[in-house]
Scaffold this motif. Structure first.
Motif, PDB file in Angstrom:
ATOM      1  N   SER A 188       0.825  -1.210   0.000  1.00 40.25           N
ATOM      2  CA  SER A 188       0.000   0.000   0.000  1.00 40.25           C
ATOM      3  C   SER A 188       0.859   1.259   0.000  1.00 40.25           C
ATOM      4  N   VAL A 189       2.001   1.230   0.651  1.00 40.89           N
ATOM      5  CA  VAL A 189       2.854   2.434   0.662  1.00 40.89           C
ATOM      6  C   VAL A 189       3.446   2.678  -0.730  1.00 40.89           C
ATOM      7  N   GLY A 204      11.954  -7.314  -3.964  1.00 42.18           N
ATOM      8  CA  GLY A 204      12.308  -8.575  -3.308  1.00 42.18           C
ATOM      9  C   GLY A 204      11.601  -8.664  -1.965  1.00 42.18           C
ATOM     10  N   GLY A 205      11.327  -9.883  -1.535  1.00 38.86           N
ATOM     11  CA  GLY A 205      10.683 -10.043  -0.227  1.00 38.86           C
ATOM     12  C   GLY A 205       9.620 -11.116  -0.277  1.00 38.86           C
ATOM     13  N   GLU A 206       8.626 -11.005   0.589  1.00 39.99           N
ATOM     14  CA  GLU A 206       7.560 -12.026   0.655  1.00 39.99           C
ATOM     15  C   GLU A 206       6.884 -12.120  -0.715  1.00 39.99           C
ATOM     16  N   ALA A 207       6.669 -13.370  -1.175  1.00 43.78           N
ATOM     17  CA  ALA A 207       6.312 -13.583  -2.586  1.00 43.78           C
ATOM     18  C   ALA A 207       5.026 -12.896  -3.024  1.00 43.78           C
ATOM     19  N   ALA A 212       2.313  -8.585  -6.122  1.00 45.26           N
ATOM     20  CA  ALA A 212       1.379  -7.447  -6.201  1.00 45.26           C
ATOM     21  C   ALA A 212       2.109  -6.191  -6.694  1.00 45.26           C
ATOM     22  N   LEU A 213       3.326  -5.992  -6.230  1.00 45.59           N
ATOM     23  CA  LEU A 213       4.073  -4.799  -6.647  1.00 45.59           C
ATOM     24  C   LEU A 213       4.465  -4.885  -8.119  1.00 45.59           C
ATOM     25  N   ARG A 214       4.822  -6.071  -8.550  1.00 45.48           N
ATOM     26  CA  ARG A 214       5.184  -6.211  -9.967  1.00 45.48           C
ATOM     27  C   ARG A 214       3.970  -5.897 -10.838  1.00 45.48           C
ATOM     28  N   ARG A 215       2.809  -6.433 -10.450  1.00 47.36           N
ATOM     29  CA  ARG A 215       1.577  -6.145 -11.224  1.00 47.36           C
ATOM     30  C   ARG A 215       1.338  -4.640 -11.261  1.00 47.36           C
ATOM     31  N   GLY A 231      10.548 -13.429  -5.376  1.00 45.39           N
ATOM     32  CA  GLY A 231       9.904 -13.792  -4.112  1.00 45.39           C
ATOM     33  C   GLY A 231      10.964 -14.450  -3.238  1.00 45.39           C
ATOM     34  N   TYR A 232      11.297 -13.833  -2.111  1.00 43.93           N
ATOM     35  CA  TYR A 232      12.394 -14.336  -1.270  1.00 43.93           C
ATOM     36  C   TYR A 232      11.921 -15.404  -0.282  1.00 43.93           C
ATOM     37  N   TRP A 233      10.669 -15.349   0.088  1.00 44.07           N
ATOM     38  CA  TRP A 233      10.130 -16.368   0.994  1.00 44.07           C
ATOM     39  C   TRP A 233       8.626 -16.400   0.803  1.00 44.07           C
ATOM     40  N   ARG A 234       8.015 -17.535   1.212  1.00 49.63           N
ATOM     41  CA  ARG A 234       6.581 -17.716   0.998  1.00 49.63           C
ATOM     42  C   ARG A 234       5.919 -17.993   2.339  1.00 49.63           C
ATOM     43  N   ARG A 235       4.863 -17.260   2.609  1.00 53.07           N
ATOM     44  CA  ARG A 235       4.139 -17.455   3.851  1.00 53.07           C
ATOM     45  C   ARG A 235       3.648 -18.901   3.906  1.00 53.07           C
ATOM     46  N   THR A 236       3.872 -19.598   4.980  1.00 53.97           N
ATOM     47  CA  THR A 236       3.492 -21.000   5.265  1.00 53.97           C
ATOM     48  C   THR A 236       4.330 -22.051   4.522  1.00 53.97           C
ATOM     49  N   PHE A 237       5.110 -21.665   3.504  1.00 56.78           N
ATOM     50  CA  PHE A 237       5.960 -22.650   2.827  1.00 56.78           C
ATOM     51  C   PHE A 237       7.413 -22.445   3.226  1.00 56.78           C
ATOM     52  N   THR A 238       8.173 -23.544   3.288  1.00 57.19           N
ATOM     53  CA  THR A 238       9.615 -23.413   3.501  1.00 57.19           C
ATOM     54  C   THR A 238      10.289 -23.362   2.129  1.00 57.19           C
ATOM     55  N   GLN A 239      11.594 -23.104   2.125  1.00 61.65           N
ATOM     56  CA  GLN A 239      12.299 -23.102   0.837  1.00 61.65           C
ATOM     57  C   GLN A 239      12.494 -24.511   0.290  1.00 61.65           C
ATOM     58  N   ASP A 240      12.197 -25.533   1.103  1.00 59.18           N
ATOM     59  CA  ASP A 240      12.281 -26.903   0.589  1.00 59.18           C
ATOM     60  C   ASP A 240      10.991 -27.297  -0.132  1.00 59.18           C
ATOM     61  N   ASP A 241       9.889 -26.586   0.142  1.00 60.35           N
ATOM     62  CA  ASP A 241       8.611 -26.980  -0.456  1.00 60.35           C
ATOM     63  C   ASP A 241       8.614 -26.693  -1.952  1.00 60.35           C
ATOM     64  N   ALA A 242       7.847 -27.532  -2.681  1.00 55.99           N
ATOM     65  CA  ALA A 242       7.799 -27.401  -4.142  1.00 55.99           C
ATOM     66  C   ALA A 242       7.186 -26.054  -4.534  1.00 55.99           C
ATOM     67  N   PRO A 243       7.571 -25.538  -5.715  1.00 59.34           N
ATOM     68  CA  PRO A 243       6.969 -24.280  -6.168  1.00 59.34           C
ATOM     69  C   PRO A 243       5.481 -24.445  -6.445  1.00 59.34           C
TER      70      PRO A 243
END
Ligand code: FAD
Length: 260
Positions: A188-189, A204-207, A212-215, A231-243
Motif C-alpha cells: 500500500s505504501v 524482493g521479499g515475501e512472494a 502485487a508490486l510487480r503487477r 519472491g524471497y520467501w513464501r508465507r506457510t511454505f519453507t524453501q524446501d517446499d515445491a513451487p
C-alpha cells in the motif's frame, strides 16, 4: 562449494543479526550488484559439506544424493559485503520455524556452514533509468542496502523497506521505512507513490507482496524487462517446499522478460 567458519556475530536490531565468515575461495569471488548465494546448514550431528565441484549441475546431483536425514538444509542469502576474504551476511531472525533462522539465532564464532556461490552467471545489471525504485522487506534489506551503496550519488532513487517496527531500522540514508507495527505494509505504501512509467524497479521479499508490486508497475506501463523481481520467501511454505503454480508462472515470466 566450500565451508564457511563464523568469525563474528553482531546483533544489528532485535530481529536481524550480522555475521562474518572466513573460508576457502572467498578471495576468488568478484563483485557485482546483488550477489546471491546458497548457504547450507548442517542437520544435528551431520556435516554441511556436499561436494568440491564448482559445476552447479554436478554439485546439485551430489547434494540430492545425500540421504535426506543427513542432507544439509539449503537456503538463499545475499552477500552484504565481501572484502579482505571476509564475507558478511545479515540474517533475519523470524523464529525457530526455519532451520536457517534457528541456526542464526544461536550461531557463535567457530560454527561451520556450507556455501555455494555467489556465481557471476546469475549477475543482473542495474537498470539505466533516470529513477530507480527499490522495494522489499527485511529479507531484501541486505540486497537493497548493498545496491544503494553502489549507486552514484547523482542517481535518483526511491527505496522502501518494510520492517516490523522502528527498532528494525538501520542507518541507510534515503530509505522510506514501512512499519508493520503502525499498520503499514509495503504494497500500500509503494502503490500510493506517484512514479513515472520510465522507472527501473527492483523488488524482493515475501512472494505475494512482490507479485502485487510487480503487477502494479506493469499496470503503470513499466516494461517487464525493467522490473527485477524475486519472491524471497513464501508465507506457510519453507524453501524446501515445491513451487506453486504461481511460482512456476512467475519463473517463466522472468525468463521471458530476460529475452525481451
Ligand atoms: C535471492 C534471495 C536472497 C535472500 N537474502 C536474504 C538475506 O540476505 N537475509 C535473510 O535473512 N534472508 C534472505 N532471503 C530470504 C531467506 O532465504 C528466507 O527467509 C528463508 O525462508 C529462510 O529460511 P529458514 O530456514 O529460516 O525458513 P524456511 O524453512 O524456509 O521457512 C520456515 C517457515 O518460516 C517462514 N518464513 C521464512 N522466512 C520468513 C521471514 N523472513 N519472516 C517470517 N516468516 C518467514 C516460512 O513461511 C515458513 O513457514 C533471501 C532469499 C532469496 C531467494
Amino acid at each position: 562449494m566450500s565451508l564457511l567458519t563464523v568469525t563474528s556475530v553482531q546483533p544489528l536490531t532485535p530481529r536481524m543479526v550480522r555475521m562474518t565468515f572466513t573460508g576457502d575461495g572467498l578471495a576468488d569471488i568478484g563483485t557485482w550488484p546483488d550477489q546471491q548465494l546458497k548457504l547450507l546448514f548442517p542437520k544435528p550431528g551431520c556435516s554441511a559439506f556436499v561436494s568440491e565441484s564448482p559445476d552447479v549441475g554436478v554439485w546439485y546431483q551430489a547434494y540430492l544424493a545425500i540421504p535426506e536425514e543427513s542432507r544439509p538444509w539449503m537456503r538463499s542469502f545475499t552477500v552484504r559485503s565481501l572484502a579482505d576474504d571476509v564475507l558478511t551476511v545479515d540474517f533475519v531472525l523470524h523464529g525457530d520455524s526455519g532451520p536457517a533462522s534457528a541456526w542464526a539465532a544461536r550461531a557463535k564464532p567457530g560454527d561451520v556452514i556450507g556455501r555455494f556461490g555467489p556465481s557471476p552467471d546469475y549477475a543482473r545489471p542495474l537498470g539505466g533509468a533516470d529513477v530507480l525504485v527499490f522495494a522489499g522487506d527485511e529479507t531484501a534489506l541486505p540486497a537493497i542496502a548493498s545496491l544503494l551503496e553502489l549507486l552514484p550519488s547523482s542517481q535518483q532513487r526511491l527505496a522502501f523497506v518494510e520492517v516490523a517496527d522502528p527498532m528494525e531500522e538501520q542507518d541507510i540514508p534515503g530509505v522510506r521505512w514501512v512499519h508493520r507495527s503502525a499498520g503499514e505494509n509495503l504494497v500500500s505504501v509503494v502503490t500510493a507513490v506517484e512514479v513515472p512509467s520510465s522507472v527501473w524497479a527492483w523488488l524482493g521479499g515475501e512472494a505475494s507482496a512482490v507479485r502485487a508490486l510487480r503487477r502494479h508497475f506493469v499496470a503503470l506501463g513499466v516494461s517487464k524487462k525493467d522490473i527485477e523481481f524475486s519472491g524471497y520467501w513464501r508465507r506457510t511454505f519453507t524453501q524446501d517446499d515445491a513451487p506453486t503454480a504461481e511460482d512456476l508462472a512467475e519463473a517463466q515470466e522472468r525468463i521471458a522478460a530476460l529475452s525481451e
